[in-house]
Design an enzyme around this catalytic site. Structure first.
Site, PDB file in Angstrom:
ATOM      1  N   CYS A   1      -9.136 -23.624  17.801  1.00 45.49           N
ATOM      2  CA  CYS A   1      -7.913 -23.426  17.040  1.00 45.49           C
ATOM      3  C   CYS A   1      -6.736 -23.905  17.901  1.00 45.49           C
ATOM      4  CB  CYS A   1      -7.774 -21.955  16.628  1.00 45.49           C
ATOM      5  SG  CYS A   1      -7.142 -20.886  17.916  1.00 45.49           S
TER       6      CYS A   1
ATOM      7  N   ASP B   1      -3.585   7.163  -3.979  1.00 46.70           N
ATOM      8  CA  ASP B   1      -4.865   7.785  -4.320  1.00 46.70           C
ATOM      9  C   ASP B   1      -5.263   8.774  -3.232  1.00 46.70           C
ATOM     10  OD1 ASP B   1      -4.938   5.179  -2.985  1.00 46.70           O
ATOM     11  OD2 ASP B   1      -7.078   5.550  -2.758  1.00 46.70           O
TER      12      ASP B   1
ATOM     13  N   CYS C   1     -13.761 -21.814  20.838  1.00 47.56           N
ATOM     14  CA  CYS C   1     -12.915 -21.979  19.657  1.00 47.56           C
ATOM     15  C   CYS C   1     -12.001 -23.177  19.865  1.00 47.56           C
ATOM     16  CB  CYS C   1     -12.090 -20.713  19.450  1.00 47.56           C
ATOM     17  SG  CYS C   1     -10.880 -20.852  18.121  1.00 47.56           S
TER      18      CYS C   1
ATOM     19  N   CYS D   1      -6.380 -21.925  21.195  1.00 49.38           N
ATOM     20  CA  CYS D   1      -7.426 -22.096  22.200  1.00 49.38           C
ATOM     21  C   CYS D   1      -7.503 -23.529  22.718  1.00 49.38           C
ATOM     22  CB  CYS D   1      -8.767 -21.647  21.631  1.00 49.38           C
ATOM     23  SG  CYS D   1      -8.746 -19.922  21.102  1.00 49.38           S
TER      24      CYS D   1
ATOM     25  N   ASP E   1       0.872  -1.173   0.000  1.00 47.24           N
ATOM     26  CA  ASP E   1       0.000   0.000   0.000  1.00 47.24           C
ATOM     27  C   ASP E   1       0.913   1.229   0.000  1.00 47.24           C
ATOM     28  OD1 ASP E   1      -2.136   1.621   0.079  1.00 47.24           O
ATOM     29  OD2 ASP E   1      -2.815   1.081   2.089  1.00 47.24           O
TER      30      ASP E   1
END
Ligand SMILES: [Zn+2]
Length: 628
Positions: free
Chosen positions: A277, A125, A275, A280, A90
């Site tokens: 994952c 921009d 969760c 977790c 960016d």
């Protein structure tokens, strides 16, 4: 020029492949934002843990940091970040939005991105704020377009992302999208949307995306800047965004907020973490709360990324299975503000645009999941085609819904009644002859659904054709199989097409096991086959040739360059770059006839793209060739 192609699709969403100097990326993709000043999780680790092939970082931050700048220029951005995959950069636009003016020239930061070896660089921009008035916004848009024009000359080997600005002004988004589409740009980010997402103004977000996409070259990938929360992924992708970036995983982690598929929760308010994952699995809410700040921040950031990447997999899978709309609606059940976006998508002008991209049929059944389900483009298409393509008789018998397919139950009545039998379904009135087509038979509704749309359509339908409900029965039953073939042909290919395709002695061959129609012959020639899974027809070469004799170009046709003809004759697919023109009425997964520039028949196939796309894309398949 960018190499981007579509492999699967659903709604306006695309599952595609983007090729770059550092490999291929499957889209829609999530780009984790890397802060070069603070590597919470290193890009290399991200590649390993989440299999991410693409990341995004900020060239302006590197440029402003003496040490980083020097290393980036000598070693290159891939060395600096220690990442072998695709790196997008960016330009500092967002910094200018947050901090006001920034001290770099547009050309300078663009050349810097090119010099450090960014795979996709972004123009500097000018950020249009949501409350910028028209004049202010117009100035910024014109300046953004000017900078994009200058950037094209300086991009070199780098892919160039030209951001579409315009704020809330529809005409300015349109102007910006059209002007940018004329340039040799490679990726189109949609800019100025972060404040909308921060305030959860999802209607405005949907508007910004749609008003941009409507006027953009469809062959280029579209990036939604700052769409970091998984709750917006399905909506953004369903409207045609291909790349989404996430800074949220780190930003939220820094103040102990955890991302979940349904929203964000503060760690302090969680007794248990819902969760599984790897983070977790290992740690309880209490243990996490007691951790040192730095360690905790990293753990939460990891969890946030696990959830975000897993949600992106769900979105891609939904495209493959054709139930992306169901996923969009599911998200709106977890956050009512998303319903404002779905409400906007009900507007006729918008549905009409979306219908051009909506597949003709899908691998999954239509699931009614919210009050917005009946406003999906496929329902709009059914209702429109019923009004325009179905050729009704003068009498009608209205019957309630039963188990699908309806004709199994009503077959006796259908044979005897001197007119059409219409089932009052949530999609609208369904003639028994159309009860096996997608999505009528392949749909699941709860027992009680509002039928306002159905009754309204029924009234318009009966008024248009001056139909009565007179009870009249035939002494000898009618040929309902022939009636089904005719109705489906007209519904699928266009009003009156059955007159052409079936203008001789028609033989219908049915499956002995299922009793469903399989093949249709006219004067001994095999013209159509009916597909069991969606009740629609596959066009056979003999049928295609009949259609070509009766209808002038470009009806049903995809015209290809001479050099592609020998390959297609060998059964190879039609690549988009060889398409000269095609019927504007063709929709994704429609049957089509592949012809030469002098209108000679080559083959029959199935479109993957609509006309606008076929004419824009330079990579990938436009039509899957089926039969020569
Ligand atoms: Zn977790």
């Amino acid at each position: 020029m960018v190499r981007f192609e579509i492999r699967y699709r659903d709604a306006c969403g695309r599952l595609g492949i983007l090729e770059t100097r550092h490999g291929k990326v499957e889209t829609p993709a999530l780009l984790p934002v890397i802060n070069p000043n603070k590597l919470l999780i290193s890009p290399k680790e991200m590649g390993k843990l989440f299999d991410t092939k693409i990341i995004i970082t900020n060239a302006y931050i590197i440029y402003k940091h003496k040490d980083l700048k020097e290393r980036a220029l000598t070693e290159g951005i891939h060395e600096l970040l220690d990442f072998k995959g695709v790196i997008m950069t960016d330009s500092g636009t967002f910094q200018s939005y947050v901090y006001g003016d920034i001290d770099v020239k547009p050309r300078e930061i663009l050349e810097f991105q090119r010099e450090i070896g960014s795979d996709i660089g972004t123009i500097l921009d000018v950020f249009v704020l949501p409350d910028d008035d028209h004049e202010e916004a117009r100035k910024k848009v014109r300046e953004t377009i000017k900078r994009a024009r200058e950037a094209v000359d300086a991009k070199g080997e780098m892919l160039l992302a030209c951001t579409i600005q315009g704020g809330k002004h529809e005409d300015l988004r349109e102007e910006c999208a059209k002007e940018m589409s004329k340039l040799d740009a490679d990726v189109f980010p949609i800019g100025g949307v972060v404040p909308l997402m921060e305030k959860q103004l999802y209607r405005e977000l949907a508007k910004a995306i749609v008003h941009t996409k409507m006027h953009l070259d469809p062959s280029k990938p579209v990036h939604l800047f700052g769409a970091g929360h998984p709750i917006t992924f399905p909506l953004a992708v369903a409207l045609g965004c291909d790349l989404l970036d996430s800074a949220a995983y780190a930003k939220y982690a820094s103040d102990d907020r955890m991302i979940f598929p349904w929203g964000t929760e503060k760690l302090s308010e969680l007794e248990e973490i819902p969760c599984h994952c790897p983070i977790c699995e290992e740690i309880s809410a209490n243990e996490l709360k007691k951790m040192e700040k730095e360690e905790r921040e990293r753990a939460i950031a990891m969890h946030n990324l696990y959830v975000s990447f897993s949600e992106m997999k769900r979105v891609r899978e939904a495209i493959r299975r054709g139930n992306l709309w169901e996923l969009v609606e599911e998200k709106s059940a977890s956050n009512p503000l998303l319903m404002d976006a779905l409400d906007f998508l009900r507007e006729e002008k918008i549905v009409k645009w979306m219908e051009k991209f909506e597949p003709i049929s899908k691998p999954s059944a239509f699931f009614y999941t919210s009050k917005f389900s009946l406003y999906r483009p496929i329902v709009y298409r059914y209702r429109k085609r019923l009004m325009e393509r179905f050729v009704p008789k003068s009498r009608v018998k209205l019957v309630p819904e039963v188990e699908k397919p309806y004709s199994r139950h009503y077959r006796g009545l259908w044979k005897k009644f001197d007119g059409d039998v219409l089932v009052l379904s949530p999609f609208g009135p369904v003639p028994l002859a159309l009860d096996e087509i997608y999505p009528i038979a392949q749909s699941v509704f709860p027992e009680k659904v509002e039928k306002d749309g159905c009754m309204d359509l029924l009234k318009r339908f009966m008024d248009k054709y001056k139909i009565t409900e007179e009870e009249k029965y035939l002494e000898k039953g009618k040929d309902v199989d022939f009636e089904r073939v005719k109705a489906v042909v007209d519904f699928q290919f266009g009003k009156g097409v059955s007159e052409v395709l079936l203008n001789g002695k028609v033989d219908i061959v049915k499956s002995e096991r299922t009793e469903k129609i399989r093949n249709v012959y006219c004067d001994g020639k095999h013209v159509l086959s009916m597909r069991a899974h969606d009740g629609l027809f596959t066009l056979k070469p003999a049928g295609a040739k009949k259609l070509m004799r009766a209808y002038p170009p470009l009806r049903f046709r995809v015209v290809v360059e001479d050099e592609a003809v020998p390959f297609i004759k060998e059964g190879k697919n039609v690549f988009a770059k060889f398409v000269v023109d095609c019927d504007p009425e063709l929709r994704p997964y429609d049957e089509c006839i592949i012809v030469t520039k002098s209108d000679e028949y080559i083959a029959v196939g199935r479109c993957l793209l609509n006309r606008e796309e076929m004419l824009s894309f330079n990579y990938g398949i436009a039509v899957k060739t089926r039969e020569i």
